[in-house]
Design an enzyme around this catalytic site. Structure first.
Site, PDB file in Angstrom:
ATOM      1  N   ARG A  46       9.041   5.362  -9.375  1.00  0.00           N
ATOM      2  CA  ARG A  46       8.847   4.875  -8.013  1.00  0.00           C
ATOM      3  C   ARG A  46       7.376   4.498  -7.856  1.00  0.00           C
ATOM      4  O   ARG A  46       6.560   4.754  -8.722  1.00  0.00           O
ATOM      5  CB  ARG A  46       9.334   5.866  -6.949  1.00  0.00           C
ATOM      6  CG  ARG A  46       9.249   7.329  -7.208  1.00  0.00           C
ATOM      7  CD  ARG A  46       7.866   7.945  -7.175  1.00  0.00           C
ATOM      8  NE  ARG A  46       7.049   7.491  -6.073  1.00  0.00           N
ATOM      9  CZ  ARG A  46       5.726   7.422  -6.098  1.00  0.00           C
ATOM     10  NH1 ARG A  46       5.051   7.770  -7.197  1.00  0.00           N
ATOM     11  NH2 ARG A  46       5.034   7.006  -5.082  1.00  0.00           N
ATOM     12  N   ALA A  48       5.239   1.010  -5.993  1.00  0.00           N
ATOM     13  CA  ALA A  48       5.443  -0.429  -6.169  1.00  0.00           C
ATOM     14  C   ALA A  48       5.081  -0.972  -7.568  1.00  0.00           C
ATOM     15  O   ALA A  48       5.925  -1.607  -8.225  1.00  0.00           O
ATOM     16  CB  ALA A  48       4.706  -1.182  -5.077  1.00  0.00           C
ATOM     17  N   ASP A 237       3.347  -1.298  -0.484  1.00  0.00           N
ATOM     18  CA  ASP A 237       4.554  -1.802  -1.157  1.00  0.00           C
ATOM     19  C   ASP A 237       4.680  -3.313  -1.026  1.00  0.00           C
ATOM     20  O   ASP A 237       5.220  -3.976  -1.908  1.00  0.00           O
ATOM     21  CB  ASP A 237       5.793  -1.098  -0.599  1.00  0.00           C
ATOM     22  CG  ASP A 237       5.833   0.321  -1.137  1.00  0.00           C
ATOM     23  OD1 ASP A 237       5.178   1.190  -0.542  1.00  0.00           O
ATOM     24  OD2 ASP A 237       6.443   0.523  -2.203  1.00  0.00           O
TER      25      ASP A 237
HETATM   26  O1  MRU Z   1       9.488   5.334  -2.114  1.00  0.00           O
HETATM   27  P1  MRU Z   1       8.314   5.257  -3.060  1.00  0.00           P
HETATM   28  O2  MRU Z   1       7.907   6.586  -3.586  1.00  0.00           O
HETATM   29  O3  MRU Z   1       8.529   4.229  -4.127  1.00  0.00           O
HETATM   30  O4  MRU Z   1       7.123   4.744  -2.136  1.00  0.00           O
HETATM   31  C1  MRU Z   1       5.869   4.562  -2.717  1.00  0.00           C
HETATM   32  C2  MRU Z   1       4.809   4.172  -1.762  1.00  0.00           C
HETATM   33  O5  MRU Z   1       5.041   3.965  -0.588  1.00  0.00           O
HETATM   34  C3  MRU Z   1       3.432   3.955  -2.328  1.00  0.00           C
HETATM   35  O6  MRU Z   1       2.460   4.300  -1.411  1.00  0.00           O
HETATM   36  C4  MRU Z   1       3.265   2.470  -2.714  1.00  0.00           C
HETATM   37  O7  MRU Z   1       4.315   2.058  -3.536  1.00  0.00           O
HETATM   38  C5  MRU Z   1       1.979   2.207  -3.383  1.00  0.00           C
HETATM   39  S1  MRU Z   1       1.963   2.886  -4.985  1.00  0.00           S
HETATM   40  C6  MRU Z   1       0.583   2.391  -5.827  1.00  0.00           C
END
Ligand code: MRU
Length: 346
Positions: A46, A48, A237
């Protein structure tokens, strides 16, 4: 410290199992693109940029496992695989960006040999992975000037090595400032409902020996009121052309609180997170996840059976609440539209 979030090994995609952390450090090997999709959906991988790398490697795996086909049939099947991977999660721009890069290689590689094309696709996926680490280090270098010796920094979710191919975005900036010898202390939002802060960010900071304190999300406002937070830095994201930013649910509330208390609020994200096709954040698709994430924790129910749940995984922080956006190109200030157009055109 090197955390291997995702690697291409022996014609398989190897992922650190983020659902098992921090209790166990184990790796999952995906031998088919369908297994990669399952790992993106259930948050084994998980964040982005990490989702983008997984998508690219998943596509390469799909191509590798195709039988010998005519050129047209191969390209057609490859596009179907990419379309299927694109359904895994809707919000992170990096997933679609990585698949676009892979499709470009499939469309533009001039060859009659399927073997050669597959080799090129694997090469591209591995390049997306190694580029990501280099980009994060650049971002860290640029962003670290915003952090001063002695700062107390608040972060939300996990935007660290685990959320990327390595090093991290928001946590990469903190990591870079720490490497420069700045004494920092990080407040880590636990990040309900899936606890990426408590489980993953605290785990990374502990490994890195960066002083930190875990708080529940609803404590952040009180800490700001007490003057205990100097700066806030989070990842993203998807960022629209005007700077509106989708990030983990709870980010918007932090930005509003930051404004009230006069605290700088920074976003750190690679250019691959920016979606210039969207003028504002209004049309960023927000993933809704299953009710069990809210009603249960690790299989134990905390709400009555049948309780209605709303579980958006992300929210949108309007550009006006963001002090600066840090990318691999540098630090962008308002109005973001101009700097985003400039950076993404180069
Ligand atoms: O649901 P997730 O854990 O994939 O959400 C991740 C986030 O919201 C992070 O803050 C975002 O992807 C930035 S990661 C460098």
């Amino acid at each position: 410290m090197t955390i291997k979030t995702i690697i291409w090994k022996n014609n398989a995609v190897v992922l650190i199992d983020q659902n098992a952390l921090p209790l166990a450090e184990k790796y999952i090997t995906c031998k088919s693109y369908k297994e990669v999709i399952a790992c993106i959906k259930d948050l084994t991988v998980r964040g982005a940029p990490a989702i983008g790398v997984a998508a690219a490697m998943g596509a390469a795996l799909g191509a590798l496992n195709l039988p010998s086909l005519s050129q047209d049939k191969f390209r057609q099947k490859f596009l179907t695989i990419c379309d299927e991977i694109a359904q895994a999660r809707p919000t992170a721009r990096n997933l679609f960006w990585a698949l676009e890069r892979m499709k470009k290689v499939s469309d533009e590689t001039k060859t009659n040999s399927q073997r050669h094309l597959v080799k090129e696709l694997i090469h591209e996926a591995r390049l997306i992975c190694s580029d990501d680490i280099a980009i994060n280090r650049q971002m860290g270098k640029h962003g670290s000037v915003l952090l001063a010796d002695g700062d107390n920094i608040l972060t939300h979710c996990n935007a660290g090595a685990l959320a990327t191919a390595g090093y991290g975005t928001a946590l990469g900036v903190i990591r870079a400032a720490h490497e420069q010898g700045k004494k920092l202390h990080v407040y880590v939002d636990e990040t309900r409902p899936v606890l990426q802060g408590a489980r993953l960010t605290a785990w990374e900071l502990k490994k890195e020996k960066i002083p930190h304190t875990l708080i529940t999300d609803n404590m952040a406002g009180f800490l700001m009121q007490q003057g205990r937070i100097d700066k806030i830095i989070v990842g993203a994201d998807r960022i629209a052309a005007n700077g509106d930013t989708a990030n983990k649910i709870g980010t918007y509330s932090l930005a509003v609180l930051a404004k009230e208390h006069g605290i700088p609020f920074y976003i750190a994200a690679p250019l691959s997170t920016i979606d210039v096709s969207l003028k504002t954040g209004a049309r960023i698709p927000i993933e809704e996840r299953n009710a069990g994430e809210v009603t249960n924790f690790k299989g134990v129910r905390s709400a009555p059976e049948g309780t209605k749940v709303y579980n958006p995984a992300f929210d949108i922080t309007p550009a006006r609440l963001i002090s600066a956006i840090i990318t691999e190109k540098g630090i962008s200030r308002k109005p973001f539209r101009a700097s985003i157009t400039h950076c993404t055109k180069e």
